[in-house]
Design a protein around this motif. Sequence first.
Motif, PDB file in Angstrom:
ATOM      1  N   GLY A 104      33.682  26.798 -21.839  1.00  0.00           N
ATOM      2  CA  GLY A 104      32.685  26.112 -21.052  1.00  0.00           C
ATOM      3  C   GLY A 104      32.103  26.982 -19.958  1.00  0.00           C
ATOM      4  O   GLY A 104      32.510  28.124 -19.751  1.00  0.00           O
ATOM      5  N   ASP A 147      34.872  22.422 -19.208  1.00  0.00           N
ATOM      6  CA  ASP A 147      34.959  22.599 -20.658  1.00  0.00           C
ATOM      7  C   ASP A 147      33.589  22.471 -21.316  1.00  0.00           C
ATOM      8  O   ASP A 147      33.310  23.122 -22.326  1.00  0.00           O
ATOM      9  CB  ASP A 147      35.920  21.578 -21.265  1.00  0.00           C
ATOM     10  CG  ASP A 147      37.372  21.865 -20.897  1.00  0.00           C
ATOM     11  OD1 ASP A 147      37.679  23.043 -20.616  1.00  0.00           O
ATOM     12  OD2 ASP A 147      38.181  20.930 -20.879  1.00  0.00           O
ATOM     13  N   THR A 148      32.733  21.620 -20.760  1.00  0.00           N
ATOM     14  CA  THR A 148      31.383  21.423 -21.294  1.00  0.00           C
ATOM     15  C   THR A 148      30.411  21.311 -20.125  1.00  0.00           C
ATOM     16  O   THR A 148      30.817  21.089 -18.974  1.00  0.00           O
ATOM     17  CB  THR A 148      31.286  20.143 -22.139  1.00  0.00           C
ATOM     18  OG1 THR A 148      31.519  18.999 -21.288  1.00  0.00           O
ATOM     19  CG2 THR A 148      32.300  20.152 -23.282  1.00  0.00           C
TER      20      THR A 148
END
Length: 304
Positions: free
Chosen positions: A210, A255-256
């Motif tokens: 990410g 992470d995103t």
Amino acid sequence: MDAIDTALLAALRADGRARQQTLAQTLGISRSAVAARLHTLFASGAVQTVSVIHPSVMGLHAVAHLSIRVDRPVAEVAAALAAFDDTPFVSLVSGAADLIAEVRTPGPSELADALERVRSTDGILAMTTLLCSSLEVDVLRPAPGSERDVDEIDRVLLELLLDDGRMSLSELSRRSGLSTGTVRIRTRRLFDSRIIKVGVVATAAVDQAGPAIGVGVQVRGPIQPVVDAVAADPGTRFLATTAGRFDLLATVHADTMSQGVELIDRIRRLPAVVTVESWVHLQVVKERYRLAPTGRPPLTEEGQ
């Protein structure tokens, strides 16, 4: 990268010096397979080892964060800044700035000289400087301390580990001229006390962990509650109180991108926070930390 490479990268983030046999046992593959994958990742430049010592231990007491706009190809300007020894971090970013750089020097006079050198670099159109008044979380979270925590023999080993955090004990012994036993004892203390931390960074092209997001925060009232809240997040990679247009500067990992947005919203909802600005690190050009020079020759084992 496949799933094994992703797992290998995650293991190296947790312990950049993890031995190949340990990695093989963790991943359930052969040692030779680990060696082949490490060679491919490091040789391609997609992954590099990063070794970090807290600036207070390194003798670097003046730290500045630079937001830079350019009027020529940004990669060329970034490469020029990366050539400076006192500029350990250079990154291409999205947002109002074209690139971000960090300067670390022994003191204010050296910092002034470094800033003048950066400002005079061909292609620099404008530069905004934040002075870091207190470094709360550094990259990889090494322990704060002072120059008194290390002696000249430690510095010899630390210099080698800053060049290659995965250097073996035998190679450290060969390069330093110290016995393997001395190297083993010294490095164990340096790592156990978190004077030096070793991890890895990967380019955005292969990194599936990410985005890295820069965050500038303005605060109303006492800043410590905001510092404590942001520092407590495991995704916080860097955190400093600053003098300038922001009161607090952070780099966080998510992470995103959607999780990154949620993280920034959590910061924005903190009671004392007035404004939040953010930018995304698109490509880290340089992340390489150095000790401040002492001007003294290194000691030998006989000189202990």
